[in-house]
Write an enzyme that holds these catalytic residues in place. Structure first.
Site, short mmCIF file in Angstrom:
data_model
loop_
_atom_site.label_atom_id
_atom_site.label_comp_id
_atom_site.label_asym_id
_atom_site.label_seq_id
_atom_site.Cartn_x
_atom_site.Cartn_y
_atom_site.Cartn_z
N LYS A 53 -31.89 -16.12 -14.59
CA LYS A 53 -33.31 -16.17 -14.96
C LYS A 53 -33.98 -17.37 -14.28
O LYS A 53 -35.09 -17.28 -13.76
CB LYS A 53 -33.46 -16.24 -16.49
CG LYS A 53 -33.08 -14.92 -17.17
CD LYS A 53 -32.87 -15.01 -18.67
CE LYS A 53 -32.32 -13.69 -19.19
NZ LYS A 53 -31.97 -13.69 -20.62
N GLN A 97 -31.88 -17.46 -25.62
CA GLN A 97 -30.76 -16.61 -25.20
C GLN A 97 -29.89 -16.28 -26.41
O GLN A 97 -29.45 -17.17 -27.13
CB GLN A 97 -29.94 -17.33 -24.10
CG GLN A 97 -28.86 -16.48 -23.46
CD GLN A 97 -29.41 -15.26 -22.71
OE1 GLN A 97 -30.46 -15.31 -22.11
NE2 GLN A 97 -28.69 -14.15 -22.77
N ASP A 120 -39.68 -11.99 -24.57
CA ASP A 120 -38.50 -11.16 -24.81
C ASP A 120 -38.84 -9.94 -25.69
O ASP A 120 -38.04 -9.02 -25.81
CB ASP A 120 -37.45 -11.99 -25.57
CG ASP A 120 -36.14 -12.12 -24.82
OD1 ASP A 120 -35.93 -11.36 -23.86
OD2 ASP A 120 -35.34 -12.98 -25.21
N1 GUN Z 1 -28.69 -11.55 -24.87
C1 GUN Z 1 -28.35 -10.36 -24.33
N2 GUN Z 1 -29.43 -9.72 -23.84
C2 GUN Z 1 -30.48 -10.54 -24.07
C3 GUN Z 1 -31.88 -10.45 -23.79
O1 GUN Z 1 -32.39 -9.47 -23.25
N3 GUN Z 1 -32.63 -11.50 -24.19
C4 GUN Z 1 -32.10 -12.58 -24.82
N4 GUN Z 1 -32.92 -13.55 -25.19
N5 GUN Z 1 -30.82 -12.70 -25.10
C5 GUN Z 1 -30.01 -11.69 -24.72
#
Ligand code: GUN
Length: 299
Positions: A53, A97, A120
């Site tokens: 990211k 995350q 998100d």
């Molecule tokens: N953990 C696994 N997939 C994701 C996601 O799409 N966003 C976030 N914040 N954590 C994750």
């Protein structure tokens, strides 16, 4: 049949060209889109997702700041960090995350993010907007990425029986919500299967579009797929493989070789949905910055 490949990297690249020019336009107005990421503890998979990211932000000219916090961080420290970013004009998107350590109340943390910065799409306000088809909210990135892959890959889900295997809050449930909307690029007939589904293959074999999001390595095999179906593999699993240098390899929720013999089209994993998830996160962050700029101009 040998399936054609739906290349998530290629489709992502095309979308990112458009995102980059939106970033340039904002920067001409002295607005640099900014993403704040919170990473708690050091789970290797989460670390590599966060690095990807950060890399995507760098390449697109988006500012990013990552708070790497220890596994023992308190919930109030986490909430304070979110509060600072909620009020910051430099941060337009906030991402925690997941998963978080068990002493932290994940729902409370997600609900602390301003819905306008919840790129998100996990805040209940955005979850609700996704369900009712209100596009003023943010839809979660992986489900949005799957929809984009289908549309841009030339596989319009309208009228198609789409079977989703997996009912997580991150993928299965919001993806079902997106695909059932009465609008172009959606309009699918959706079945959601999960760990309590009896005779899973009897459902998956009915799918025109089969989406595997079960979090189980190579769970969907060729015999579970209707000939000519489109198969989207959301999974990324590490499995032990002594023949690989690292001792493991990455694989999806679909057993690729057997599935590719039956399906008309299939995403690889890695290289399918993963890059699209990051691209949709970049899109949401830039959209949030654009909305910030619009509000600034209106005041
Ligand atoms: N953990 C696994 N997939 C994701 C996601 O799409 N966003 C976030 N914040 N954590 C994750």
């Amino acid at each position: 049949m040998t399936a054609s490949l739906i290349d998530g990297r290629k489709i992502s690249k095309k979308i990112r060209v458009g995102i980059k020019s939106r970033v340039s336009r904002l920067r001409e107005q002295k607005i640099r889109p900014g993403l704040g990421v919170i990473l708690v503890a050091s789970d290797p998979a989460s670390c590599s997702y966060v690095s990807a990211k950060e890399r995507a932000c760098r390449r697109l000219g988006i500012f990013s700041e990552t708070a790497r916090l220890s596994a023992s961080v308190s919930q109030s420290d986490l909430l304070n960090r979110i509060d600072v970013w909620n009020q910051s004009d430099k941060i337009h998107g906030i991402l925690i995350q997941l998963p978080l350590p068990s002493h932290i109340n994940q729902d409370a943390v997600i609900q602390a993010i301003l819905p306008d910065k919840d790129v998100d799409g996990f805040h209940p306000i955005n979850v609700g907007k996704t369900l009712i088809g209100d596009e003023t909210g943010f839809a979660p990135c992986t489900p949005s990425g799957v929809c984009e892959l289908l549309i841009r890959g030339g596989y319009d889900p309208s009228g198609k029986h789409t079977v989703i295997v997996g009912r997580s809050n991150i993928v299965g449930k919001p993806l079902a919500a997106l695909l059932i909307q009465k609008k172009s690029g959606a309009n699918a007939t959706v079945t959601v299967c999960h760990s309590a589904t009896k005779n899973m293959a009897s459902y998956t074999r009915q799918a025109d579009i089969l989406i595997a999001a079960a979090g189980r390595a190579e769970f969907i095999t060729g015999d579970m797929i209707k000939p000519g179906a489109v198969v989207i593999d959301v999974g990324t699993n590490h499995i032990e493989d002594p023949s690989c240098e690292k001792g493991y390899r990455l694989t999806g929720d679909v057993h690729f070789d057997s599935a590719a013999k039956v399906a008309a089209a299939i995403t690889p994993s890695p290289g399918g949905v993963g890059p699209m998830t990051i691209t949709m996160l970049m899109h949401n962050t830039v959209r949030s910055a654009e909305e910030f700029y619009r509000k600034l101009c209106a005041t």
